[in-house]
Write an enzyme that holds these catalytic residues in place. Sequence first.
Site, PDB file in Angstrom:
ATOM      1  N   GLU A  34      48.856 -32.930  -3.695  1.00  0.00           N
ATOM      2  CA  GLU A  34      50.229 -33.384  -3.481  1.00  0.00           C
ATOM      3  C   GLU A  34      50.174 -34.845  -3.074  1.00  0.00           C
ATOM      4  OE1 GLU A  34      52.518 -31.427  -0.360  1.00  0.00           O
ATOM      5  OE2 GLU A  34      54.354 -32.333  -1.143  1.00  0.00           O
ATOM      6  N   CYS A  83      56.016 -29.875  -1.239  1.00  0.00           N
ATOM      7  CA  CYS A  83      57.424 -30.276  -1.173  1.00  0.00           C
ATOM      8  C   CYS A  83      57.766 -31.342  -2.206  1.00  0.00           C
ATOM      9  CB  CYS A  83      57.749 -30.784   0.227  1.00  0.00           C
ATOM     10  SG  CYS A  83      57.750 -29.445   1.435  1.00  0.00           S
ATOM     11  N   ASN A  98      58.435 -23.683  -4.903  1.00  0.00           N
ATOM     12  CA  ASN A  98      57.433 -23.936  -3.867  1.00  0.00           C
ATOM     13  C   ASN A  98      57.983 -23.498  -2.520  1.00  0.00           C
ATOM     14  OD1 ASN A  98      55.059 -25.359  -2.574  1.00  0.00           O
ATOM     15  ND2 ASN A  98      56.750 -26.543  -1.684  1.00  0.00           N
ATOM     16  N   GLU A  99      57.491 -22.405  -2.027  1.00  0.00           N
ATOM     17  CA  GLU A  99      57.896 -21.850  -0.725  1.00  0.00           C
ATOM     18  C   GLU A  99      59.392 -22.031  -0.449  1.00  0.00           C
ATOM     19  OE1 GLU A  99      55.230 -23.887   2.180  1.00  0.00           O
ATOM     20  OE2 GLU A  99      56.924 -25.146   2.666  1.00  0.00           O
TER      21      GLU A  99
HETATM   22  O1  AHR Z   1      50.911 -29.055   2.523  1.00  0.00           O
HETATM   23  C1  AHR Z   1      51.903 -29.812   3.139  1.00  0.00           C
HETATM   24  C2  AHR Z   1      53.284 -29.194   2.987  1.00  0.00           C
HETATM   25  O2  AHR Z   1      53.312 -27.936   3.580  1.00  0.00           O
HETATM   26  C3  AHR Z   1      53.705 -28.916   1.584  1.00  0.00           C
HETATM   27  O3  AHR Z   1      54.271 -30.021   0.976  1.00  0.00           O
HETATM   28  C4  AHR Z   1      54.716 -27.839   1.728  1.00  0.00           C
HETATM   29  O4  AHR Z   1      54.768 -27.015   0.610  1.00  0.00           O
HETATM   30  C5  AHR Z   1      54.276 -27.126   2.979  1.00  0.00           C
HETATM   31  O5  AHR Z   1      55.315 -26.930   3.842  1.00  0.00           O
END
Ligand code: AHR
Length: 862
Positions: free
Chosen positions: A264, A466, A596-597
């Site tokens: 990321e 995120c 994503n979550e």
């Molecule tokens: O890994 C860091 C963050 O943690 C990611 O962007 C998110 O998906 C999670 O909350």
Amino acid sequence: MMNRQLICFFLAVMAYLPASFAVKPDSVYIFAYGTEKSNYHTGLHFAWSIDRKTWNAIGPEHSYLKCDYGRWGSQKKMYAPFLFQDPKGKWHCVWGLNETDGAMGYASSDDLVYWGRQSYPLLVTGDQVLRPEIRLSGSGAAGGGAAGSGMKVIWASASGNVFESYTPDLRQYASPERIRNFTSARETVRVSGEEQTGTVHRVPRSLLEDLLDARKIAEAKSARNNERLAMNKEVFKEPVSVTIRTDKNNQKAISDMLIGIFFEDINYAADGGLYAELVQNRDFEYALSDKEGNDKSWNSYKSWAAGSHDVSFTIDSLRPVHPNNRHYARLQVKKQGGGLVNEGFDGITLREGEKYDFSVFARSPEAKRGGLKIRLTGTSGEVYGEAVTGKLSRNWQKITAVITAATTVNGARLEVVPLQTGIVELDMISLFPQKTFKGRKNGLRADLAQSIADLKPRFVRFPGGCVAHGDGIGNMYRWENTIGPPEARKPMRNLWGYHQTGGLGYFEYFQFCEDIGAVPVPVVAAGVPCQNSAHHGCALGGQQGGIPMEHMDEYVQSVLNLIEYANGDARSEWGSKRAAAGHPEPFGLKYLGVGNEDLITDIFEERFMLIFNAVKEKYPEITVIGTVGPFNEGTDYVEGWKLAGKAKIPVVDEHYYQTPGWFLNNQDFYDMYDRSGSKVYLGEYAAHIPGRHNNIETALSEALHLVNVERNADVVTMTSYAPLLAKEGHTQWSPDLIYFNNSEVRPTVGYYVQKLFGENSGTVYVPSFLKGNHDRRKVAVSFVEDEDYLMIKLVNLLPVPVASAVDLSEMQITEGPALLSVLQGELDDRAAKPRESTLSVAKDLKYQLPAYSFSVIKIKKI
Ligand code: AHR
């Protein structure tokens, strides 16, 4: 005497009678309330009473429901929760969200312990919802009302207006009507000496007992989670030993994709990190909005300065190189000699004798046709290398040069000096080392990329996290903006608080996967932004606003286009763009993460299903990975798994950052997963301790978890530690797997755990039995095989060595020397690295596990 004996006997009998014979009422009162404490973050509480006068707090102030609206920290508040039970017995809770929005929070529950999906209906625009209450409306009340039908919500606004809105189901709402006043159904009682306002309900005693149990369970879990690995050696009076025996008859096939990486762009992982570009703000597109206006110097001028008094520059946007990239520098050169200076990302690191590719888009509007001198300099004027370009023309033109560094140095700067006076315009000023990873143009930093490749990851997730779904729908990662020539890509605000060029875009990502032999696992937004987005609800596309349904077709098409870009024929619309970038062959995409979550809400489900069904229909060969929220329990996890079962989503992405105590006490977490349901991709996890650093304690916790995951690798098919990269001085999240600065790469202890698993993954799991004279949770073993090797992984969480006797009689192994790798240290050791040696292996293997260690024995098979 006789009497006293009788009394004692009677009391003894009473004590042993079942609870239901005790003198307890069948029903009690509960009081539901919230407080202002911790800035309204503590959620819904309960107190109970048998006489409606004396109230006993549960917890005290145990939270049964917390608000999920908006950002963690500044939002996710619950103002004045109001609890209501409908005629069918279902509980409904509504609450205010903040002082600004016209939305309220809503959730429902059957038992007050498990609360379902939350929603944030927008009830009014230009006003706020304070202290909402639910009532049965006339028809619903009169008719007895089907559950959820014939209700209304009444609320006040900050200005004192009172509104009501009818709702058949607490999902859809009629336009609000102003009413003169209403009598609140809330009561004020004293709980723990303080006055609280909330709602009172008479409930069966069993419901109260469930509430009390829920709190006890939460407390017990928290105690278990807080357990740390530190132990006193002195408690071990005799040597610790284990015997281990394999159970080959029950071996099973496991995933060959178990260890992957999570990439990321967080902590400067891409720009200023893995992406080898050395010039910061090369596109002059830095904007105040990147940091939400919090840093006034973060604008198009960031990192740039005029090199002498004879030169000045402004930022213009009248005739951009490309509409996606509007800003450029307009230099006014009074006298030749000075130019534009870039400080790089914390300076530019040069290596002696290495060549650097410089490029710029430049024009001389007055057609003076001077060239440019490009210099790499030190802050005191030292020149480390220079080159002169060809002449500028009236129109934008890409100009290149190659500079050789005369020395190895950190902190150099790049100077672009016009060899003419008058106006010179410059954009996309770029400098790359020629030695990128595999020598790719627009490529990746070689040392960092190599440290990733060394993990032997089977897959690479991208672009988050995120970042994949963004801070509001306007900030969603749009893959199309990251392909094509760099000057045509659309840069954007990175939600971690900086600028994202998109230079390391989808082409570079697919190419990197191919270069390291890993499978790409792109993750696209499920049509909703990050659950941590700023608020603003549906109307403004903030958290849980979601892409408006009328634009979802377009979005779904964009997701399908990504698959065509990766796999389509070189003559197809999107495949041809890949071919134009230099890769006519498909990239062989097999997986696609959707979401994503996310908060699992109705808004999410509606959009997820559109994407999921479209991909399934057009590309049935692609495995879609769904999402089950940010934690290993709770509403999003439960609702996400329910949706996975209902929609038959092949794989779901689980996330949890947990304590060593959680990993220690949840070793059977996956043993109880249904083997016939969706598979699991553990997409984000790490062990966190106070201070959030990486050490032997966290690394061994992760090793322990992976040993337990390996046993379950028929259901958990993929894992990736998160986050992967962090640049020193630019870290928004800790711990991370690999830290770096401009000249060094510093893998952490946790990195070596991942590496040992990556190097020693198998395709077959051989169960085993372990017996010993110790705390059974603290020694773990796993046997996996591939075609050539048997790999034994042993984790010792005890502060003393453990003598192991391993019966390998049923395994087809070559007796003699085997490779032994051991990661070991004191619990707070942050610098330990694995040591490799040779171990002589026989069918009756004897091996001593060092204190606090992770060992891997790799034995050649016959
Ligand atoms: O890994 C860091 C963050 O943690 C990611 O962007 C998110 O998906 C999670 O909350």
